[in-house]
Design an enzyme around this catalytic site. Sequence first.
Site, PDB file in Angstrom:
ATOM      1  N   GLY A   8       0.838  -1.216   0.000  1.00 10.91           N
ATOM      2  CA  GLY A   8       0.000   0.000   0.000  1.00 10.91           C
ATOM      3  C   GLY A   8       0.862   1.251   0.000  1.00 10.91           C
ATOM      4  N   GLY A  11      -0.240   5.587  -1.054  1.00 14.90           N
ATOM      5  CA  GLY A  11      -1.184   6.455  -0.350  1.00 14.90           C
ATOM      6  C   GLY A  11      -0.517   7.623   0.354  1.00 14.90           C
ATOM      7  CD  GLN A  12      -2.314  11.817   4.634  1.00  9.05           C
ATOM      8  OE1 GLN A  12      -3.159  11.060   5.142  1.00  9.05           O
ATOM      9  NE2 GLN A  12      -2.103  13.038   5.081  1.00  9.05           N
ATOM     10  CG  ASP A  53      -5.795  -7.820  -3.888  1.00  6.43           C
ATOM     11  OD1 ASP A  53      -5.811  -7.438  -2.692  1.00  6.43           O
ATOM     12  OD2 ASP A  53      -6.818  -8.206  -4.495  1.00  6.43           O
ATOM     13  CE1 TYR A 142      -8.685   3.256   9.445  1.00  9.62           C
ATOM     14  CE2 TYR A 142      -9.016   4.592  11.402  1.00  9.62           C
ATOM     15  CZ  TYR A 142      -8.210   4.169  10.364  1.00  9.62           C
ATOM     16  OH  TYR A 142      -6.930   4.665  10.250  1.00  9.62           O
ATOM     17  CE  LYS A 146      -6.147   1.294  11.137  1.00  9.40           C
ATOM     18  NZ  LYS A 146      -5.126   0.707  10.242  1.00  9.40           N
TER      19      LYS A 146
HETATM   20  P1  NAD Z   1      -4.272   5.746   2.088  1.00  6.79           P
HETATM   21  O1  NAD Z   1      -5.731   5.486   1.948  1.00  6.79           O
HETATM   22  O2  NAD Z   1      -3.737   7.036   1.644  1.00  6.79           O
HETATM   23  O3  NAD Z   1      -3.448   4.590   1.359  1.00  6.79           O
HETATM   24  C1  NAD Z   1      -3.825   3.243   1.474  1.00  6.79           C
HETATM   25  C2  NAD Z   1      -3.070   2.440   0.450  1.00  6.79           C
HETATM   26  O4  NAD Z   1      -3.615   1.101   0.481  1.00  6.79           O
HETATM   27  C3  NAD Z   1      -3.217   2.930  -0.996  1.00  6.79           C
HETATM   28  O5  NAD Z   1      -1.935   2.915  -1.584  1.00  6.79           O
HETATM   29  C4  NAD Z   1      -4.110   1.876  -1.656  1.00  6.79           C
HETATM   30  O6  NAD Z   1      -3.844   1.695  -3.030  1.00  6.79           O
HETATM   31  C5  NAD Z   1      -3.711   0.648  -0.856  1.00  6.79           C
HETATM   32  N1  NAD Z   1      -4.662  -0.476  -0.921  1.00  6.79           N
HETATM   33  C6  NAD Z   1      -6.005  -0.459  -0.834  1.00  6.79           C
HETATM   34  N2  NAD Z   1      -6.484  -1.702  -0.984  1.00  6.79           N
HETATM   35  C7  NAD Z   1      -5.409  -2.518  -1.153  1.00  6.79           C
HETATM   36  C8  NAD Z   1      -5.238  -3.901  -1.360  1.00  6.79           C
HETATM   37  N3  NAD Z   1      -6.278  -4.745  -1.443  1.00  6.79           N
HETATM   38  N4  NAD Z   1      -3.992  -4.395  -1.500  1.00  6.79           N
HETATM   39  C9  NAD Z   1      -2.915  -3.566  -1.436  1.00  6.79           C
HETATM   40  N5  NAD Z   1      -3.011  -2.258  -1.247  1.00  6.79           N
HETATM   41  C10 NAD Z   1      -4.245  -1.737  -1.105  1.00  6.79           C
HETATM   42  O7  NAD Z   1      -3.918   5.462   3.617  1.00  6.79           O
HETATM   43  P2  NAD Z   1      -2.733   6.095   4.502  1.00  6.79           P
HETATM   44  O8  NAD Z   1      -3.233   7.380   5.038  1.00  6.79           O
HETATM   45  O9  NAD Z   1      -1.475   6.052   3.760  1.00  6.79           O
HETATM   46  O10 NAD Z   1      -2.740   5.084   5.725  1.00  6.79           O
HETATM   47  C11 NAD Z   1      -1.868   3.979   5.814  1.00  6.79           C
HETATM   48  C12 NAD Z   1      -2.121   3.281   7.142  1.00  6.79           C
HETATM   49  O11 NAD Z   1      -1.990   4.222   8.218  1.00  6.79           O
HETATM   50  C13 NAD Z   1      -3.534   2.688   7.293  1.00  6.79           C
HETATM   51  O12 NAD Z   1      -3.479   1.526   8.069  1.00  6.79           O
HETATM   52  C14 NAD Z   1      -4.281   3.777   8.068  1.00  6.79           C
HETATM   53  O13 NAD Z   1      -5.366   3.251   8.781  1.00  6.79           O
HETATM   54  C15 NAD Z   1      -3.187   4.240   8.994  1.00  6.79           C
HETATM   55  N6  NAD Z   1      -3.430   5.569   9.537  1.00  6.79           N
HETATM   56  C16 NAD Z   1      -3.439   6.675   8.718  1.00  6.79           C
HETATM   57  C17 NAD Z   1      -3.698   7.920   9.267  1.00  6.79           C
HETATM   58  C18 NAD Z   1      -3.726   9.151   8.409  1.00  6.79           C
HETATM   59  O14 NAD Z   1      -4.117  10.227   8.913  1.00  6.79           O
HETATM   60  N7  NAD Z   1      -3.332   9.094   7.147  1.00  6.79           N
HETATM   61  C19 NAD Z   1      -3.946   8.043  10.639  1.00  6.79           C
HETATM   62  C20 NAD Z   1      -3.961   6.908  11.430  1.00  6.79           C
HETATM   63  C21 NAD Z   1      -3.673   5.671  10.873  1.00  6.79           C
HETATM   64  N1  SER Z   2      -6.725  10.000   9.699  1.00  8.71           N
HETATM   65  C1  SER Z   2      -7.354   8.746   9.984  1.00  8.71           C
HETATM   66  C2  SER Z   2      -8.793   8.797   9.658  1.00  8.71           C
HETATM   67  O1  SER Z   2      -9.356   9.856   9.833  1.00  8.71           O
HETATM   68  C3  SER Z   2      -7.172   8.383  11.444  1.00  8.71           C
HETATM   69  O2  SER Z   2      -6.965   7.042  11.554  1.00  8.71           O
HETATM   70  O3  SER Z   2      -9.338   7.803   9.270  1.00  8.71           O
END
Ligand code: NAD
Ligand code: SER
Length: 316
Positions: A8, A11-12, A53, A142, A146
Amino acid sequence: MKRILIVGSTGQIGSELSCKLRSIYGTDNVVCGHFAPPYPEGFFDAGPTVKIDATDINQVAEAVKTYKIDTIYNLAAILSATAELHPQLGWTVGIGSLLNCLNVAKEYGCAVFTPSSIGAFGSDTPRVKTPQDTLQRPTTIYGITKVTGELLSDYYFHRWGVDTRSVRYPGLISNMTLPGGGTTDYAVEIYYKAVKGEKFTCPIKAGTLMDMMYMPDALDAAIQLMEADPARLKHRNSFNVTAMSFDPEMLKAAIQRHYPDFKMEYDIDPVKQAIADSWPDSMDDSCAREEWDWNPKYDLDTMTKDMINVLQLKLQ
Ligand code: NAD
Ligand code: SER
C-alpha cells in the site's frame, strides 16, 4: 542492510515513507507494493515496484520471496469515513492484508509494522490524555479493524515470535499526497484552500478536538520504532503517539496568522462528526517517549508555516 516491502505504498503515508526509507536503506532495498492508481509522480522510475493485492496471500508471499524481504510496512487499509460507508470492504482490506502479512512474516522471518489509529478508541475511553492501556470499545468498523489488528499483531509476537510493532497514529497532515478518506482529512484540505485564496467549508464542528501530527514526525515514528532496541519495549501493538491537538477554530486561527483574510464556514458531515465525537481529544504518549524516545518536532505553528511554504511552491 534491511530489505523492505511497503504494502500500500502509493497512499498518503506510503508515498512519503518510501522516499524516506530509500534515503536511509538504499533505493534497491525498498520495494514499493502498489494496488491501484493514482500513483505518485515518477513512482515507477524511483525504485523497485511490485503489484500486490494484499488480500491475496500468494501475492504477498511471492513478493517477499522474490525480493528476499525481511521487513514489511503494511499500509493497506480503507480509512475511517470511507470504511463507515463500505464496512465489508473496510474489514476485508484492513484485516485481510494484516493477516496475510503476518502469516507470510511468520513463514519467512520478517518484522511487520502496521499502523493503528486514534480510531482504536471509542466513546467509553477517557477522552483527555487517553492512556496507553485503557478501555478500547470503538463503534466504527475502522476502529474495530484497528483493535483487532493490535490484538492479532501482539498474538503473532507472543505465539510465534514475529517482530510486530506499531503506533496509533493521530490525523496526519501532509503536502505530497492527499489523504484517502479519513475523518481528519479536513486538516489537510483546509491548507490547500487557504493557499489558493479560497473559502474552506469545514465538515467537522467547532470545538471538536482531535490529535494530529505532521508527516515528517509520522515517518520518524515508524522508522524509529522499527529500529528500537527490543529489550526496551514493554508494549508493541500499539503505541499512542501524538504531536498536537486542535479543533477547526484553532487551525483556522493558525492559518489566519499567515492569511488574515482566510475564511471558513461549516457544513457538518454527520458520518465524520459521529466518528470524531467517538475519538479522544488528546492522547498520552508517555510510553512511546519512555520506551523508544519518541519526540515529535512540529507543533501547530511550525507545521502551518511549513505546510504553507511547501504548498505555495506546489500550487503556484
Ligand atoms: P491511504 O488510503 O492514503 O493509502 C492506502 C493504500 O492502500 C493505498 O496505496 C491503496 O492503493 C492501498 N490499498 C487499498 N487496498 C489494497 C489492497 N487490497 N492491497 C494492497 N493495497 C491496497 O492510507 P494512509 O493514510 O497512507 O494510511 C496507511 C495506514 O496508516 C492505514 O493503516 C491507516 O489506517 C493508517 N493511519 C493513517 C492515518 C492518516 O491520517 N493518514 C492516521 C492513522 C492511521
Ligand atoms: N486519519 C485517519 C482517519 O481519519 C485516522 O486514523 O481515518
